[in-house]
Scaffold this motif. Sequence first.
Motif, short mmCIF file in Angstrom:
data_model
loop_
_atom_site.label_atom_id
_atom_site.label_comp_id
_atom_site.label_asym_id
_atom_site.label_seq_id
_atom_site.Cartn_x
_atom_site.Cartn_y
_atom_site.Cartn_z
N HIS D 77 26.41 14.68 -9.12
CA HIS D 77 25.50 13.74 -9.25
C HIS D 77 25.45 13.00 -7.99
O HIS D 77 25.10 11.79 -8.23
CB HIS D 77 25.95 12.80 -10.44
CG HIS D 77 25.81 13.20 -11.87
ND1 HIS D 77 26.16 14.14 -12.53
CD2 HIS D 77 24.26 13.19 -12.45
CE1 HIS D 77 25.59 14.48 -13.61
NE2 HIS D 77 24.51 13.80 -13.93
N ALA D 78 25.42 13.51 -6.97
CA ALA D 78 25.02 13.32 -5.78
C ALA D 78 23.63 12.76 -5.88
O ALA D 78 22.72 13.56 -6.52
CB ALA D 78 25.39 13.99 -4.50
N VAL D 79 22.94 12.00 -5.14
CA VAL D 79 21.39 11.71 -4.70
C VAL D 79 20.82 12.95 -4.25
O VAL D 79 19.75 13.59 -4.60
CB VAL D 79 21.06 10.36 -3.90
CG1 VAL D 79 19.58 10.49 -3.58
CG2 VAL D 79 21.69 9.25 -4.76
N SER D 80 21.55 13.39 -3.15
CA SER D 80 20.99 14.69 -2.34
C SER D 80 22.19 15.33 -1.70
O SER D 80 23.29 14.78 -1.25
CB SER D 80 20.27 14.28 -1.23
OG SER D 80 19.60 15.20 -0.62
N THR D 81 22.27 16.66 -1.82
CA THR D 81 22.99 17.60 -0.95
C THR D 81 22.46 18.27 -0.08
O THR D 81 21.63 19.05 -0.48
CB THR D 81 24.06 18.36 -1.76
OG1 THR D 81 23.29 19.24 -3.00
CG2 THR D 81 25.24 17.37 -2.54
N THR D 82 22.45 18.03 1.19
CA THR D 82 21.39 18.44 2.12
C THR D 82 22.23 19.20 3.35
O THR D 82 23.38 19.32 3.18
CB THR D 82 20.38 17.54 2.41
OG1 THR D 82 19.56 17.95 3.58
CG2 THR D 82 20.91 16.25 2.84
N SER D 83 21.70 19.00 4.67
CA SER D 83 22.16 19.67 5.63
C SER D 83 22.70 18.31 6.59
O SER D 83 22.26 17.31 6.53
CB SER D 83 21.16 20.74 6.52
OG SER D 83 20.20 19.59 6.99
#
Lengths: 298, 298, 258, 258
Positions: D77-83
């Motif tokens: 439930h993170a807003v975004s998991t990105t780089s």
Amino acid sequence: MPDTKVRDLSAAIEMIEPGSSIAMGLALEHAIPFAAGHELIRQGTDDLTLIGPISDLLFDQLVAADLVDRVRAAWVGNVSAGTGYNFRRAVEDGDLEVENHSNFSIALSLKAAAMGVPYLPTRSLLGSDIFDESDRFREAEDPYSGDRLALVPAIRPDWAIVHVQRASPYGDAHFWGNSGVTFEGVKAAKNTLVVAEEIVDSDVIKSDPSRTAITRESVTTVAEVPYGAHPSPLAGRYNRDNEYYVDYAERTNDLADAADWLEEWVYSVPDRTTYMEKIERNLSVSEPTVAAEVEYGK
Amino acid sequence: MPDTKVRDLSAAIEMIEPGSSIAMGLALEHAIPFAAGHELIRQGTDDLTLIGPISDLLFDQLVAADLVDRVRAAWVGNVSAGTGYNFRRAVEDGDLEVENHSNFSIALSLKAAAMGVPYLPTRSLLGSDIFDESDRFREAEDPYSGDRLALVPAIRPDWAIVHVQRASPYGDAHFWGNSGVTFEGVKAAKNTLVVAEEIVDSDVIKSDPSRTAITRESVTTVAEVPYGAHPSPLAGRYNRDNEYYVDYAERTNDLADAADWLEEWVYSVPDRTTYMEKIERNLSVSEPTVAAEVEYGK
Amino acid sequence: MESEAYTDRELMVAAAAREIDDGDVAFVGMRLPLIAFQVAVSTHATNALSVFESGVVRDDPADGFLHTMCDLPNLDHAVSTTSMIDIMSRLQRGDIDVGFLGGAEIDRYGNLNTTRVSSGSRQIRLPGSGGACDIACLSQRTVILMPHEPRRFVQNVTYNTSPGHGEGGDWRERNSVAGGGPETLVTTKATFSFDDDGEMYVESVHPGVDLDDIVDDFPWDLRTAKDVTGDAVGRTDPPSQTVLDLIRKFDPDGFWTR
Amino acid sequence: MESEAYTDRELMVAAAAREIDDGDVAFVGMRLPLIAFQVAVSTHATNALSVFESGVVRDDPADGFLHTMCDLPNLDHAVSTTSMIDIMSRLQRGDIDVGFLGGAEIDRYGNLNTTRVSSGSRQIRLPGSGGACDIACLSQRTVILMPHEPRRFVQNVTYNTSPGHGEGGDWRERNSVAGGGPETLVTTKATFSFDDDGEMYVESVHPGVDLDDIVDDFPWDLRTAKDVTGDAVGRTDPPSQTVLDLIRKFDPDGFWTR
């Protein structure tokens, strides 16, 4: 809890000042924000600079409506039919300034701004008249190898307008299918309007955070517009309406005809519901492919 | 139909020559390819150069096994406990060369190689001894603004080793959760070993192409190793085994103890099934979050 | 008659498909190359991969007609749908074996113009480069497809949108143009190669076309295979029935190929 | 007694949480800041956003203890998991309001060393920068958390891993160091600000700590609020019961805070 950024499309477009630079059509032929473009035309937001790789029809329509001073793009036309007659006419009449790019140079211009650096180096462009005629692209020597490179300076649009499948009221969005320079454009721009097929609860977005490449702090406002990318296709939602493109080409070769086309398809169409009633073709996805399951959790 | 690239882990690791440079631990504390690292130790693949942002324990273990000549990294230690004692001992004894980076400079080094350019510019590093002590980072003047920038040259590893949730036999992979510099590392490296929890039919991968950031032409070989990232966590699959990290710190402060640890946890453990039998803690995901549905189709 | 059994553009697609080797990563543009890749991967090049600047990567034909590279059938069951920077980076890394180009004008060294042309006193604005300049600069080799119209063959392109072999010789190397440049030009009448100096020459004429009718279309002394390799100018293979069937499967209404 | 009701590190977390303003985008490192962000977003800064160099973006506390920023509760439930490039680009664009740092050594201008120190004749290798150098260079402001140990306060850092105000004055501007530099240092005994010249001074001492006991810990003449602003050195607010309860919820076994 953050505040909602949801506005109806006309209120969202009212935030865009005349004279703004706008990046759109960033996913190439996919997910072009036509509904937003048509609202710009209805509001008469003029003196615009348009930025994008290949614009397909959208730029041509804004040029037809006489709202555009300048285009910074790699290709402007009609992908199904070739020429964008309004663009061509405006350039040939001296009414429109064009900054010629390649797709990669537009992508790198936005990527540089998105990364917060003044330029990015590339091995493309060298040897072309796109490079030679430009006072923006610079030649540089790679200090490591001595190779010649081209430097592409950042472009930071006032606005990016993007169309996505779903977004939260805060502006976090899921967009899938090919993305072109959509994510770079959003991060490069000072403001972003996210036009979504559907506004969903934040928990829907947060159920798949690796799909969330657009996050709220880049987003100024969000509008819900089903079919807002028509006649372009949207992955999982609707197909390209190719006949629309062919029809547009046939009906806009001439200035007066182009005005008639705008009257019929834009000025006299108050909203997207009315607009969709004009489309008789069935563009719905007939054989959906459901993405394989993905889980997070703790 | 392309040929399968699937090998068992030991055959895959045999492809890596002594003296290679290897990028791994690219998703930071997430999805660290420990199984592959342990197989490198069992095979005694030495004279290695290790590349990565923060390595957590993995680099320390390879250093303990005396396989490493050089580390190019931003941080080497044990995230749960602080110091990586084997790394520290090797550096202090003059047995290990370290090229100091920041996380961003490692990321940009790999990104430059991934983009096919000799360097990328950054506003970071300037003013630090990381910059000042380096003969790789260069100062440059932005020709547009006159600003000073740092240039970070490309690093092109011989191998990238990455751990993912699922991959096709051809090497196309789905990896979710935070990715760090995983995708940049794969594109930067001359060869990539994809270690997957699960090898799936190509159609599973193709059901969600926007999740496929690793594609076959970057991938040399694929190995299926369930729990191959333990003790690090893997999104949707298993939690971090924190006690393992604390135990490692307590047991490797001393050279002889470190040798005992390696014997117990690596040399005497022939495969991953045996390895997992040694873990008594329940690390499974207790409350899965299922990603919201995504469709493609035509 | 063979020459009536298929259209000029069907022949071009068939010839273009042959330029994709098995295992190639091909940078596919719009229009005819869209179909050529699908033919190639369905016949001799089953291990070929296609990439599109919009961000699409595919290893098989789309299940449905493609007006554009972003039509949903091209996205559905793609290997990857990613970003332009991702695709262009593959090009810049040197990982693209072959790229397809077209043009409004071409000169003897394969330089291409898709930006603006003159017609008498009128300057005609064309759509521009798109990704063509990048493909021309960075592909390991390029294949050019053009209608065979004399006005398109010029001494010097009005605007060099997509560099070919420049002024010939080691021009690309001297000007740091990274890729290999044009290898083949396919028109509606003939197939051309490029010699060691980067100058185009007629390799083969299409069925029903007379070599003598072609040389007059060029404002320079057109070279032929005989001048370059000593071999006579050949006859382009017509598309096989299998290939024609595939072309008509991928373009059932002849939108691009009739 | 208040001073027995919480640990030094719980006080540091409470003080760090106060440094996150509502609406801030905070670059959160490991250990104590992991908890401080969760406290802040649960109390006064409900609109704050956290970013982590591993690629995580969150707008709320994780539902479960975090040993590291990549523990599954931080991804769920993170807003975004990105780089990392995505996150570091936000930093480089100037979009990060506050970043957290720690250090083995700090000097009067807030320069930090996490790379190597000397202990007598021995050179001790430390883990290195991680993202600290980038946060130090590029955040709009930074907050530093350190145990209050005299050996950590040095005239000159052995190695400048993470630049603070350099040599003071306009050093950052002269050296093109983009962000704003250190604004606050919180130790286990006191809270420090930085004056216009970039030199640290005591802003407040923690409950139970005597100012006189602190000044001797520094190898330079430590300035105080009185020298800089004319106001007396204050007393750091102890954590409220609400904040303590939150800290103990986010770190139930006291792994980081006991």
